[in-house]
Design an enzyme around this catalytic site. Structure first.
Site, short mmCIF file in Angstrom:
data_model
loop_
_atom_site.label_atom_id
_atom_site.label_comp_id
_atom_site.label_asym_id
_atom_site.label_seq_id
_atom_site.Cartn_x
_atom_site.Cartn_y
_atom_site.Cartn_z
NE ARG A 80 -3.89 -2.15 2.11
CZ ARG A 80 -3.77 -3.46 2.32
NH1 ARG A 80 -2.68 -3.96 2.87
NH2 ARG A 80 -4.76 -4.28 2.01
CG HIS A 180 -0.88 -11.56 -4.07
ND1 HIS A 180 -1.46 -12.41 -3.15
CD2 HIS A 180 -0.94 -10.32 -3.53
CE1 HIS A 180 -1.88 -11.69 -2.12
NE2 HIS A 180 -1.57 -10.42 -2.32
CG ASP A 248 -3.14 -8.57 5.50
OD1 ASP A 248 -2.06 -8.54 4.85
OD2 ASP A 248 -4.17 -7.96 5.14
CD GLU A 310 1.65 -10.62 -0.82
OE1 GLU A 310 1.75 -9.44 -1.19
OE2 GLU A 310 0.75 -11.01 -0.08
C1 GAL Z 1 -1.92 -8.67 0.58
C2 GAL Z 1 -2.34 -7.58 1.53
C3 GAL Z 1 -3.74 -7.91 2.01
C4 GAL Z 1 -4.70 -8.08 0.87
C5 GAL Z 1 -4.10 -9.07 -0.13
C6 GAL Z 1 -4.88 -9.14 -1.41
O1 GAL Z 1 -0.66 -8.39 0.06
O2 GAL Z 1 -1.46 -7.50 2.59
O3 GAL Z 1 -4.19 -6.90 2.89
O4 GAL Z 1 -4.91 -6.85 0.26
O5 GAL Z 1 -2.83 -8.71 -0.49
O6 GAL Z 1 -6.21 -9.23 -1.22
#
Ligand code: GAL
Length: 345
Positions: A80, A180, A248, A310
Site C-alpha cells: 500500500r 501473489h 496480514d 510475498e
Molecule cells: C496482501 C495484503 C492484504 C490483501 C491481499 C490481497 O498483500 O497484505 O491486505 O490486500 O494482499 O487481497
C-alpha cells in the site's frame, strides 16, 4: 523438459494463453499470459498422484472477480502507498487509488491487469517463460517508461525461480514487484496444519487502513513469532480477536543471507518449500477474508485456504527513509530474484 501452450479462454476480448513447463522429475508449473499469473505448481507426492501447491481458478474471469490477486504478478510496487501519493525528485504523482484513498499492488491497472508478451526457452536442465512489457505512465499512472521482464524458470532441482527485471527508460521511477501466489502444500481445505518459519524478528507497525507507520514491532512472544517453525493454527487461533482474524503483515527480514527467508512445511506429505530472496520484506497473508463466492478449482473460497508469501522491499518505501531502495534512476536496470525450492523430506 517440455513446454506446452494451451488456450485458457478469453478475457476482455483477447485470448489468454496458458504456458505449461515440465521438468524431468514430473514437476509442472503453468503461467498465464494475462496478468503473468502463476497458475500451477504441481508436484508428484505419491505414486501416480500429483498435487498442485497453488490455489487457482479454472477460468480467467474468476481470477478478476475477487480482490485477492491470486497468483498474479504485482507491480510497479507491491503493498500500500498512502493516499496514492508518490513523491519523486520533488514531484508528487497521483497514483490510482484502488483501496479507499490508497494505492494497493500497483493500482487498478498494475502488472496484474496487463496482457503480457512472452517467449519460452528450454535447456537440458531448465524450462522457462519470459513475460515482457514496456509500461508507460499512461498504463498505470506511475512516473516514467519502465521496461519489465518477468521470468519464471523451472529446473531439474525442482526449484521455481522468478526473476523480475526492470529498466527505467526515460526518467527516474520505482520498481518493487512481487508475485501473489497462495500456497497450500496439501491441496486441502486449509493451511492450519502447515508449519511456517520466517527469518525475521520484527513486523511493521501499521496504522489505519494498514499503512505502515514507520515503526517496527518485535515479534518475540507474540503470535507473529515465526523465528522457529510454528503451526499456523496456533497463530491464527491467537489472532481471532483482531479485525484481520489472522496474519496480514509485513515481516522485516533479518540481514539477507543465503538462508531461506521463509520455509513452509506440510507434515502430511512430508514436503516443504524454501523461499529465497535478497530483499528486506515478506508479506504474509493467510487468506483471512476469502469468501464463498470464489470458485476456486478446489471448491468454494473460505478463510485460511492458502497462504501468500510475498517477497519484496518493505512497502510504502518512499515515505520511510529506512525501508530500502526501490528507486530506478533513468537508464538504470535491476533484477530481483525469488526462488521457491521444493524438497521432499
Ligand atoms: C496482501 C495484503 C492484504 C490483501 C491481499 C490481497 O498483500 O497484505 O491486505 O490486500 O494482499 O487481497
Amino acid at each position: 523438459m517440455k513446454t506446452l501452450i494451451e488456450n485458457f479462454g478469453r478475457f476482455n476480448d483477447h485470448v489468454v494463453e496458458k504456458i505449461v513447463l515440465k521438468n524431468n522429475n514430473n514437476f509442472q508449473i503453468s503461467l498465464l499470459s494475462q496478468g503473468a499469473i502463476w497458475n500451477e505448481f504441481s508436484v508428484p507426492v505419491e505414486e501416480n498422484k500429483k498435487i498442485n501447491l497453488l490455489l487457482n481458478f479454472n477460468s480467467i474471469d474468476s481470477y478478476y472477480s475477487n480482490p485477492f490477486y491470486i497468483g498474479m504478478s504485482i507491480g510497479r510496487t507491491g503493498g500500500r502507498i498512502k493516499a496514492g501519493k508518490l513523491t519523486l525528485n520533488d514531484t508528487t504523482y497521483n497514483l490510482s487509488q484502488n483501496e479507499n484513498t490508497n494505492t494497493l499492488h500497483g493500482g487498478e491497472t498494475g502488472f496484474h491487469s496487463f496482457i503480457w508478451d512472452y517467449e519460452t526457452f528450454q535447456t537440458d536442465d531448465t524450462v522457462s517463460v519470459v513475460f515482457s512489457k514496456r509500461v508507460s505512465p499512461q498504463d498505470d499512472s506511475y512516473p516514467g517508461v519502465l521496461d519489465v521482464e518477468i521470468e519464471y524458470i523451472l529446473n531439474n532441482k525442482n526449484e521455481v525461480i522468478i526473476n523480475y527485471y526492470g529498466k527505467a527508460v526515460d526518467q527516474d521511477t520505482v520498481f518493487n514487484p512481487t508475485n501473489h501466489a497462495y500456497f497450500n502444500l496439501e491441496q486441502s481445505d486449509n493451511i492450519l496444519d502447515h508449519e511456517l518459519k520466517i527469518n525475521s524478528h520484527q513486523i511493521l507497525s501499521m496504522g489505519q487502513e494498514k499503512i505502515p507507520t514507520g515503526l517496527f514491532k518485535e515479534t518475540a512472544g507474540t503470535p507473529y513469532d515465526f523465528h522457529k517453525f510454528t503451526f499456523l493454527k496456533n497463530a491464527i487461533e491467537d489472532l481471532q480477536s483482531i479485525p484481520e482474524k489472522g496474519i496480514d503483515d509485513v515481516f522485516y527480514i533479518d540481514q539477507p543471507s543465503d538462508c531461506p527467508i521463509a520455509t513452509l512445511k506440510s507434515n502430511r506429505f512430508n514436503h516443504q518449500i524454501d523461499i529465497y530472496s535478497q530483499r528486506n520484506g515478506l508479506v504474509v497473508f493467510t487468506a483471512n477474508s476469502f469468501t464463498s463466492d470464489m470458485n476456486l478449482s478446489t471448491g468454494k473460497g473460505h478463510p485460511y485456504q492458502g497462504i501468500a508469501l510475498e517477497s519484496q522491499t518493505l512497502p510504502d518505501t518512499l515515505n520511510h527513509k529506512n525501508f530500502g531502495n526501490i528507486l530506478l534512476k533513468k537508464g538504470q536496470s535491476v533484477t530481483y530474484q525469488t526462488k521457491i525450492a521444493y524438497t521432499h523430506n
